[in-house]
Design a protein around this motif. Structure first.
Motif, PDB file in Angstrom:
ATOM      1  N   MET A  61      -4.819  -5.250  14.067  1.00 22.84           N
ATOM      2  CA  MET A  61      -3.458  -5.772  13.989  1.00 22.84           C
ATOM      3  C   MET A  61      -2.788  -5.439  12.662  1.00 22.84           C
ATOM      4  SD  MET A  61      -1.879  -9.603  14.390  1.00 22.84           S
ATOM      5  CE  MET A  61      -2.459  -9.767  16.044  1.00 22.84           C
ATOM      6  N   SER A  62      -1.552  -4.974  12.766  1.00 23.87           N
ATOM      7  CA  SER A  62      -0.708  -4.712  11.605  1.00 23.87           C
ATOM      8  C   SER A  62       0.423  -5.726  11.609  1.00 23.87           C
ATOM      9  CB  SER A  62      -0.146  -3.293  11.676  1.00 23.87           C
ATOM     10  OG  SER A  62       0.750  -3.077  10.605  1.00 23.87           O
ATOM     11  N   LYS A  63       0.527  -6.505  10.538  1.00 22.15           N
ATOM     12  CA  LYS A  63       1.610  -7.480  10.389  1.00 22.15           C
ATOM     13  C   LYS A  63       2.451  -7.049   9.203  1.00 22.15           C
ATOM     14  CE  LYS A  63      -1.028 -11.449  12.019  1.00 22.15           C
ATOM     15  NZ  LYS A  63      -1.551 -12.769  11.634  1.00 22.15           N
ATOM     16  N   GLY A  64       3.735  -6.788   9.442  1.00 20.91           N
ATOM     17  CA  GLY A  64       4.604  -6.403   8.341  1.00 20.91           C
ATOM     18  C   GLY A  64       5.377  -5.144   8.639  1.00 20.91           C
ATOM     19  N   ILE A  65       5.503  -4.283   7.638  1.00 20.45           N
ATOM     20  CA  ILE A  65       6.327  -3.081   7.732  1.00 20.45           C
ATOM     21  C   ILE A  65       5.462  -1.853   7.485  1.00 20.45           C
ATOM     22  CG2 ILE A  65       8.291  -1.854   6.735  1.00 20.45           C
ATOM     23  CD1 ILE A  65       9.390  -4.614   5.882  1.00 20.45           C
ATOM     24  N   ASP A  66       5.560  -0.885   8.395  1.00 18.23           N
ATOM     25  CA  ASP A  66       4.882   0.403   8.257  1.00 18.23           C
ATOM     26  C   ASP A  66       5.939   1.491   8.179  1.00 18.23           C
ATOM     27  OD1 ASP A  66       2.584  -1.049   8.681  1.00 18.23           O
ATOM     28  OD2 ASP A  66       2.235  -0.295  10.700  1.00 18.23           O
ATOM     29  N   ILE A  67       5.951   2.259   7.097  1.00 13.25           N
ATOM     30  CA  ILE A  67       6.899   3.352   6.941  1.00 13.25           C
ATOM     31  C   ILE A  67       6.107   4.614   6.624  1.00 13.25           C
ATOM     32  CG2 ILE A  67       8.846   4.260   5.626  1.00 13.25           C
ATOM     33  CD1 ILE A  67       9.614   1.324   5.019  1.00 13.25           C
ATOM     34  N   GLY A  68       6.253   5.635   7.489  1.00 16.26           N
ATOM     35  CA  GLY A  68       5.545   6.893   7.304  1.00 16.26           C
ATOM     36  C   GLY A  68       5.962   7.887   8.367  1.00 16.26           C
ATOM     37  N   ILE A  69       5.522   9.114   8.258  1.00 17.53           N
ATOM     38  CA  ILE A  69       5.843  10.100   9.289  1.00 17.53           C
ATOM     39  C   ILE A  69       5.201   9.683  10.608  1.00 17.53           C
ATOM     40  CG2 ILE A  69       5.515  12.500  10.008  1.00 17.53           C
ATOM     41  CD1 ILE A  69       5.812  13.278   7.053  1.00 17.53           C
ATOM     42  N   ILE A  70       3.918   9.247  10.547  1.00 16.95           N
ATOM     43  CA  ILE A  70       3.211   8.765  11.734  1.00 16.95           C
ATOM     44  C   ILE A  70       2.683   7.362  11.440  1.00 16.95           C
ATOM     45  CG2 ILE A  70       1.260   9.127  13.288  1.00 16.95           C
ATOM     46  CD1 ILE A  70       1.423  12.123  12.535  1.00 16.95           C
ATOM     47  N   GLN A 119       0.855  -1.184   0.000  1.00 12.46           N
ATOM     48  CA  GLN A 119       0.000   0.000   0.000  1.00 12.46           C
ATOM     49  C   GLN A 119       0.895   1.239   0.000  1.00 12.46           C
ATOM     50  OE1 GLN A 119      -2.487   0.537   3.570  1.00 12.46           O
ATOM     51  NE2 GLN A 119      -4.243   0.307   2.224  1.00 12.46           N
ATOM     52  N   ILE A 120       0.738   2.088  -1.009  1.00 12.50           N
ATOM     53  CA  ILE A 120       1.539   3.302  -1.125  1.00 12.50           C
ATOM     54  C   ILE A 120       0.600   4.481  -1.275  1.00 12.50           C
ATOM     55  CG2 ILE A 120       3.295   4.514  -2.467  1.00 12.50           C
ATOM     56  CD1 ILE A 120       4.256   1.723  -3.424  1.00 12.50           C
ATOM     57  N   GLY A 121       0.759   5.490  -0.398  1.00  8.79           N
ATOM     58  CA  GLY A 121      -0.092   6.673  -0.468  1.00  8.79           C
ATOM     59  C   GLY A 121       0.351   7.732   0.513  1.00  8.79           C
ATOM     60  N   LEU A 122      -0.317   8.869   0.504  1.00  4.60           N
ATOM     61  CA  LEU A 122      -0.081   9.883   1.525  1.00  4.60           C
ATOM     62  C   LEU A 122      -0.636   9.410   2.856  1.00  4.60           C
ATOM     63  CD1 LEU A 122      -0.995  13.224  -0.286  1.00  4.60           C
ATOM     64  CD2 LEU A 122       1.271  12.449   0.420  1.00  4.60           C
ATOM     65  N   ILE A 123      -1.856   8.851   2.820  1.00  5.06           N
ATOM     66  CA  ILE A 123      -2.533   8.370   4.018  1.00  5.06           C
ATOM     67  C   ILE A 123      -3.094   6.984   3.726  1.00  5.06           C
ATOM     68  CG2 ILE A 123      -4.437   8.758   5.620  1.00  5.06           C
ATOM     69  CD1 ILE A 123      -4.131  11.766   4.998  1.00  5.06           C
ATOM     70  N   ASN A 124      -2.769   6.028   4.619  1.00  6.65           N
ATOM     71  CA  ASN A 124      -3.295   4.667   4.533  1.00  6.65           C
ATOM     72  C   ASN A 124      -4.060   4.362   5.816  1.00  6.65           C
ATOM     73  OD1 ASN A 124      -1.919   4.155   2.045  1.00  6.65           O
ATOM     74  ND2 ASN A 124      -0.042   3.829   3.203  1.00  6.65           N
ATOM     75  N   LEU A 125      -5.345   4.060   5.701  1.00 10.60           N
ATOM     76  CA  LEU A 125      -6.194   3.765   6.853  1.00 10.60           C
ATOM     77  C   LEU A 125      -6.785   2.373   6.669  1.00 10.60           C
ATOM     78  CD1 LEU A 125      -8.109   7.177   6.887  1.00 10.60           C
ATOM     79  CD2 LEU A 125      -6.081   6.575   8.228  1.00 10.60           C
ATOM     80  N   ASP A 126      -6.475   1.461   7.600  1.00 10.70           N
ATOM     81  CA  ASP A 126      -6.903   0.071   7.472  1.00 10.70           C
ATOM     82  C   ASP A 126      -7.538  -0.430   8.759  1.00 10.70           C
ATOM     83  OD1 ASP A 126      -5.701  -0.250   4.853  1.00 10.70           O
ATOM     84  OD2 ASP A 126      -3.772  -0.287   5.876  1.00 10.70           O
ATOM     85  N   GLY A 127      -8.459  -1.389   8.624  1.00  9.57           N
ATOM     86  CA  GLY A 127      -9.004  -2.080   9.781  1.00  9.57           C
ATOM     87  C   GLY A 127      -7.962  -3.016  10.356  1.00  9.57           C
ATOM     88  N   ALA A 128      -7.442  -3.900   9.526  1.00  8.54           N
ATOM     89  CA  ALA A 128      -6.327  -4.797   9.842  1.00  8.54           C
ATOM     90  C   ALA A 128      -5.462  -4.844   8.589  1.00  8.54           C
ATOM     91  CB  ALA A 128      -6.827  -6.186  10.210  1.00  8.54           C
ATOM     92  N   ALA A 129      -4.171  -5.158   8.758  1.00  9.54           N
ATOM     93  CA  ALA A 129      -3.286  -5.118   7.595  1.00  9.54           C
ATOM     94  C   ALA A 129      -2.162  -6.135   7.709  1.00  9.54           C
ATOM     95  CB  ALA A 129      -2.701  -3.719   7.434  1.00  9.54           C
ATOM     96  N   SER A 130      -1.802  -6.697   6.559  1.00 11.76           N
ATOM     97  CA  SER A 130      -0.646  -7.576   6.427  1.00 11.76           C
ATOM     98  C   SER A 130       0.100  -7.152   5.174  1.00 11.76           C
ATOM     99  CB  SER A 130      -1.072  -9.038   6.277  1.00 11.76           C
ATOM    100  OG  SER A 130      -1.733  -9.489   7.416  1.00 11.76           O
TER     101      SER A 130
END
Length: 172
Positions: free
Chosen positions: A117-126, A92-103
């Motif tokens: 729950m977030s499984k994996g890698i999150d890269i962003g300012i926040i 997922q690539i964007g300015l803002i990513n909003l998810d219920g759950a993510a892998s």
């Protein structure tokens, strides 16, 4: 020219015919539910183009444009704003990513937010998540529970022996 027109008509015709099967290989959206090739309750398994905004229940494949909304997505999402209400899997690539759950991998220039729950890698300012299993990289990283590592200026894992630590924080 005739061959190109035949291809375009075949693709568009298959989209309209797909409503009988509840799945389409192509979705072109201007604004759901009325200004898109197929209705928003039809699943997309293929290419979804959002000009500027598109919404479908389930998306599998490639989803790109300005803004996208869905219940479930397994795809490469390239939008300025990605909203997946229930479950996202993929890149997922964007300015803002909003998810219920993510892998998967989420690259949000401004923000990645996962309600569960977030499984994996999150890269962003926040980066925020209720529970994170993996890596958060950003200026501000926040989660309630974590099995993994946070790298950033502010790193908060609320349910941890060390709930706050700058530069790097982890919990296993």
């Amino acid at each position: 020219m005739k061959k190109m027109l035949a291809v375009v008509l075949t693709v568009l015709g298959s989209c309209f015919a797909a409503t009988a099967f509840d799945t389409t290989p192509l979705q072109i959206s201007v604004w759901p539910p009325n200004a898109q090739v197929v209705p928003d309750y039809i699943d997309v398994a293929g290419l979804k183009i959002n000009l500027p905004y598109g919404g479908n229940k389930n998306i599998t494949g490639l989803d790109f444009g300005i803004a996208s909304a869905s219940d479930r997505t397994s795809a490469l999402q390239l939008n300025l704003v990605n909203v997946v209400k229930e479950e996202f899997t993929g890149l997922q690539i964007g300015l803002i990513n909003l998810d219920g759950a993510a892998s998967g991998v989420k690259l949000g220039l401004l923000m990645n937010n996962v309600d569960a729950m977030s499984k994996g890698i999150d890269i962003g300012i926040i980066n925020t998540a209720l529970e994170s299993h993996g890596l958060q990289v950003g200026l501000i990283n926040y989660c309630e529970f974590m099995v993994g590592v946070q790298i950033g200026l502010v790193n908060i894992i609320r349910e941890s022996n060390v709930p706050f630590f700058p530069i790097i924080n982890f919990c296993f």
